[in-house]
Design a protein around this motif. Structure first.
Motif, PDB file in Angstrom:
ATOM      1  N   HIS A   1     -17.603  20.763  82.084  1.00 51.44           N
ATOM      2  CA  HIS A   1     -16.296  21.157  81.544  1.00 51.44           C
ATOM      3  C   HIS A   1     -15.311  19.990  81.489  1.00 51.44           C
ATOM      4  N   GLN A   2     -15.634  18.866  82.170  1.00 45.52           N
ATOM      5  CA  GLN A   2     -14.713  17.724  82.162  1.00 45.52           C
ATOM      6  C   GLN A   2     -15.054  16.690  81.086  1.00 45.52           C
ATOM      7  N   PHE A   3     -16.153  16.902  80.372  1.00 50.69           N
ATOM      8  CA  PHE A   3     -16.538  15.934  79.342  1.00 50.69           C
ATOM      9  C   PHE A   3     -15.583  16.009  78.152  1.00 50.69           C
ATOM     10  N   PRO A   4     -15.441  14.889  77.414  1.00 53.65           N
ATOM     11  CA  PRO A   4     -16.211  13.651  77.478  1.00 53.65           C
ATOM     12  C   PRO A   4     -15.783  12.733  78.625  1.00 53.65           C
ATOM     13  N   ALA A   5     -16.735  11.892  79.059  1.00 54.98           N
ATOM     14  CA  ALA A   5     -16.490  10.889  80.098  1.00 54.98           C
ATOM     15  C   ALA A   5     -16.363   9.522  79.434  1.00 54.98           C
ATOM     16  N   ARG A   6     -15.452   8.690  79.950  1.00 58.13           N
ATOM     17  CA  ARG A   6     -15.162   7.404  79.297  1.00 58.13           C
ATOM     18  C   ARG A   6     -15.312   6.238  80.274  1.00 58.13           C
ATOM     19  N   LEU A   7     -16.075   5.251  79.846  1.00 60.13           N
ATOM     20  CA  LEU A   7     -16.117   3.939  80.509  1.00 60.13           C
ATOM     21  C   LEU A   7     -15.326   2.990  79.621  1.00 60.13           C
ATOM     22  N   GLU A   8     -14.224   2.447  80.156  1.00 60.90           N
ATOM     23  CA  GLU A   8     -13.331   1.599  79.366  1.00 60.90           C
ATOM     24  C   GLU A   8     -13.449   0.150  79.828  1.00 60.90           C
ATOM     25  N   ILE A   9     -13.634  -0.774  78.887  1.00 60.71           N
ATOM     26  CA  ILE A   9     -13.813  -2.188  79.195  1.00 60.71           C
ATOM     27  C   ILE A   9     -12.758  -2.993  78.447  1.00 60.71           C
ATOM     28  N   GLU A  10     -12.000  -3.755  79.206  1.00 55.66           N
ATOM     29  CA  GLU A  10     -10.937  -4.565  78.604  1.00 55.66           C
ATOM     30  C   GLU A  10     -11.463  -5.899  78.110  1.00 55.66           C
ATOM     31  N   TYR A  11     -12.323  -6.542  78.900  1.00 57.72           N
ATOM     32  CA  TYR A  11     -12.939  -7.783  78.434  1.00 57.72           C
ATOM     33  C   TYR A  11     -14.217  -8.075  79.209  1.00 57.72           C
ATOM     34  N   VAL A  12     -15.056  -8.921  78.580  1.00 59.02           N
ATOM     35  CA  VAL A  12     -16.248  -9.489  79.210  1.00 59.02           C
ATOM     36  C   VAL A  12     -16.168 -10.989  79.019  1.00 59.02           C
ATOM     37  N   ARG A  13     -16.312 -11.757  80.107  1.00 56.69           N
ATOM     38  CA  ARG A  13     -16.258 -13.215  80.014  1.00 56.69           C
ATOM     39  C   ARG A  13     -17.463 -13.823  80.712  1.00 56.69           C
ATOM     40  N   PHE A  14     -17.942 -14.893  80.137  1.00 58.48           N
ATOM     41  CA  PHE A  14     -18.998 -15.661  80.793  1.00 58.48           C
ATOM     42  C   PHE A  14     -18.629 -17.136  80.726  1.00 58.48           C
ATOM     43  N   LYS A  15     -18.614 -17.780  81.880  1.00 55.84           N
ATOM     44  CA  LYS A  15     -18.356 -19.216  81.961  1.00 55.84           C
ATOM     45  C   LYS A  15     -19.621 -19.885  82.488  1.00 55.84           C
ATOM     46  N   PRO A  16     -20.237 -20.772  81.706  1.00 60.63           N
ATOM     47  CA  PRO A  16     -21.448 -21.434  82.187  1.00 60.63           C
ATOM     48  C   PRO A  16     -21.138 -22.372  83.332  1.00 60.63           C
ATOM     49  N   MET A  17     -22.172 -22.821  84.019  1.00 59.44           N
ATOM     50  CA  MET A  17     -21.978 -23.787  85.074  1.00 59.44           C
ATOM     51  C   MET A  17     -21.374 -25.057  84.490  1.00 59.44           C
ATOM     52  N   GLY A  18     -20.831 -25.927  85.381  1.00 59.72           N
ATOM     53  CA  GLY A  18     -20.013 -27.057  84.961  1.00 59.72           C
ATOM     54  C   GLY A  18     -20.654 -27.994  83.964  1.00 59.72           C
ATOM     55  N   GLU A  19     -19.875 -28.904  83.476  1.00 64.25           N
ATOM     56  CA  GLU A  19     -20.301 -29.816  82.424  1.00 64.25           C
ATOM     57  C   GLU A  19     -21.592 -30.504  82.800  1.00 64.25           C
ATOM     58  N   GLY A  20     -22.561 -30.463  81.914  1.00 62.31           N
ATOM     59  CA  GLY A  20     -23.838 -31.112  82.150  1.00 62.31           C
ATOM     60  C   GLY A  20     -24.833 -30.238  82.869  1.00 62.31           C
ATOM     61  N   GLU A  21     -24.461 -29.007  83.235  1.00 60.64           N
ATOM     62  CA  GLU A  21     -25.358 -28.117  83.932  1.00 60.64           C
ATOM     63  C   GLU A  21     -26.026 -27.192  82.941  1.00 60.64           C
ATOM     64  N   GLU A  22     -26.993 -26.442  83.505  1.00 63.30           N
ATOM     65  CA  GLU A  22     -27.683 -25.477  82.657  1.00 63.30           C
ATOM     66  C   GLU A  22     -26.741 -24.365  82.253  1.00 63.30           C
TER      67      GLU A  22
END
Length: 545
Positions: free
Chosen positions: A524-545
């Motif tokens: 009775h409480q549906f719909p259910a919501r998963l809300e995402i504001e942002y996704v970020r990925f920062k790779p390892m430092g300069e020269g790294e994998e």
């Protein structure tokens, strides 16, 4: 005060008033520098495992060279009877630098968590992989009857006046492995250079090194800094305000010094050369990525109100999977951008709905990143659903089948955040591997309480390096540090424990029912919501994998 002196068992003189040990290095047979070997009065060297009999450590002449005496007190005096053959030795060089940011390890952590080793920039050469600081050792150091050692010291950066100090953070080695000889002293770690410790690429790796942080409160008792050049305390370097001391001497930064010595005879050493690593910057636990770097190879902030234009870095995973994705889930994952996944008010909404569709009672969406990732830092800011019977998750799954016979769990899984509606204030983080999974009843996981996870947006962070995986949550936007949920260490184990050296995709989903979410569902409480504001990925430092 009159100096009280007595004979030292190594043949030198011990000054009882200062605690400094002085030994004569004069020699008519070899070209030996005339120096004072001092041991820091702050701590007594501890010789462990396989000590060198009758050896006095080269504690204070790290960068004194034949061509550049530092001051008159430590002027080099070289007898003229015989020339040195130091020039016949080729220079060492750093092959793998330490990573530019290192997270600190505290003395209080030693008993209740794995050590946090000094990590290196990932390098590969002739089929060998290097993930720790490493130095190239020329074969001239190996193909002779002479005995050489390399000392690793944690130092401050060089200041404007040219001075450099032993860093107040303590450099320790936690696991000596099969090293030929290792000695620990107040000024660093001393390794013997042997063919057993240098690989076929002429590389010597310095793994298992830990920099134990000297906290601000401990700096008050530390006293004056110790000169790297002389090994002596430098008057007036201690500050009544530890924060001022940290700022003046840039103690948030450090470098590794690699110094080569030849052991000529008992208690007599000759310095060959010293090189310094790149600068390491201290990174705080759970430090906000936005303060580290503005660069990001993957940044998805769902700004558009157009339902599809801002989901172009994702693909929809469709269907029910095998046996409800392995856990008996009751929803069908659709590609419906009107109902189950859409952009709305600068956020992406994944919505689970109570409706019959292709034999299922519910619909929802599962998004997979088109890009795959390895080694770096994820941040996902989200608000979670509170309805009983739902299961939301941020999961990383392998891009290809690399290890073992089965894709899962042999190739691993990283669950940054797992949340079920029946327990709305609990967050769980976990990893799955061939050796650690539910069938073995030994899944590595941990939970934490977040009272308002379903009311306010929270930031969930994954830090993934070649040696460890850590997962955090930021409880409040204004918090300086994040709360760590789980850490999983490689600890030199094989792929059955650590399959996380390959690329993974990020999947975000909202499931309904099944073994994880539970089959008591508040329809009775549906719909259910998963809300995402942002996704970020920062790779390892300069020269790294």
């Amino acid at each position: 005060m009159k100096s009280l002196k007595k004979n030292h068992p190594y043949g030198g003189i011990m000054d009882a008033s200062t605690g400094l040990q002085q030994l004569s290095l004069k020699s008519t047979e070899t070209n030996i520098a005339e120096l004072a070997l001092s041991q820091s009065p702050l701590s007594t060297p501890g010789v462990r495992d396989s000590p060198i009999s009758g050896t006095v450590p080269p504690d204070s002449f790290a960068v004194i060279s034949h061509s550049n005496p530092l001051n008159s007190e430590y002027r080099l005096s070289c007898p003229k009877q015989q020339k040195s053959n130091i020039q016949n030795l080729r220079n060492i060089e750093i092959f793998a630098q330490p990573q530019p940011t290192q997270r600190p390890f505290y003395a209080s952590d030693i008993n209740d968590r794995p050590p946090r080793y000094i990590r290196g920039v990932h390098k590969e050469l002739n089929g060998k992989t290097y993930n720790y600081p490493a130095v190239r050792i020329p074969d001239t150091y190996l193909n002779s009857n002479r005995i050489f050692y390399i000392r690793v010291t944690l130092t401050t950066v060089e200041l404007k006046d040219g001075r450099r100090y032993i860093h107040p953070n303590s450099l320790e080695i936690m696991n000596r492995g099969n090293r030929s000889e290792i000695l620990s002293y107040s000024t660093g770690i001393l390794y013997r250079i042997t063919g057993n410790d240098v690989d076929s690429n002429e590389i010597m790796t310095f793994d298992n090194l830990v920099a134990i942080k000297c906290k601000q409160s401990q700096l008050e008792d530390y006293g004056d800094l110790i000169s790297f050049q002389t090994g002596k305390k430098c008057p007036n370097t201690a500050k009544s305000d530890p924060k001022q001391m940290i700022a003046n001497y840039q103690l948030q930064k450090s470098q590794l010094a690699f110094s080569v010595f030849e052991r000529v005879s008992q208690g007599r050493w000759q310095h060959i050369e010293t090189i310094f690593s790149d600068v390491m910057q201290e990174e705080k636990e759970g430090q906000n990525m936005r303060t580290i770097s503005a660069k990001s190879v993957f940044y998805e902030k769902f700004r558009s109100t157009n339902k599809t234009s801002e989901v172009n870095q994702w693909e929809f995973v469709q269907g029910t999977g095998e046996n409800g994705w392995g856990t008996g889930q009751k929803q069908y994952y659709t590609v419906n951008v009107d109902k189950n996944a859409r952009c709305e008010n600068g956020r992406v909404i994944i919505e689970a709905r109570k409706e019959n569709y292709k034999g299922c009672e519910y619909t929802s969406a599962r998004l997979r990143s088109k890009q795959s990732f390895r080694y770096g830092r994820f941040e996902i800011r989200a608000k979670l659903p509170s309805i009983k019977g739902t299961w939301s998750s941020f999961t990383l799954l392998p891009a290809v089948h690399t290890y073992g016979h089965a894709m899962w769990p042999d190739n691993g899984e990283i669950n940054l955040m797992s949340h079920v509606g029946r327990d709305p204030t609990t967050i769980r983080s976990s990893v799955y591997t061939k050796s650690n999974n539910p069938s073995q009843n030994n899944t590595p996981f941990n939970t934490t309480k977040i009272p308002d996870a379903t009311i306010h947006f929270k930031t969930y962070t994954l830090i993934w390096s070649p040696d460890e995986i850590e997962m955090f949550v930021r409880l409040n936007d204004g918090d300086k540090d994040d709360r760590r949920i789980l850490i999983w260490e490689k600890q030199d184990r094989d792929w059955q424990f650590w399959p996380f050296d390959q690329e993974f995709h990020l999947e975000i989903f909202l499931a309904v029912g099944g073994n994880v979410a539970g089959n008591e569902i508040d329809d009775h409480q549906f719909p259910a919501r998963l809300e995402i504001e942002y996704v970020r990925f920062k790779p390892m430092g300069e020269g790294e994998e």
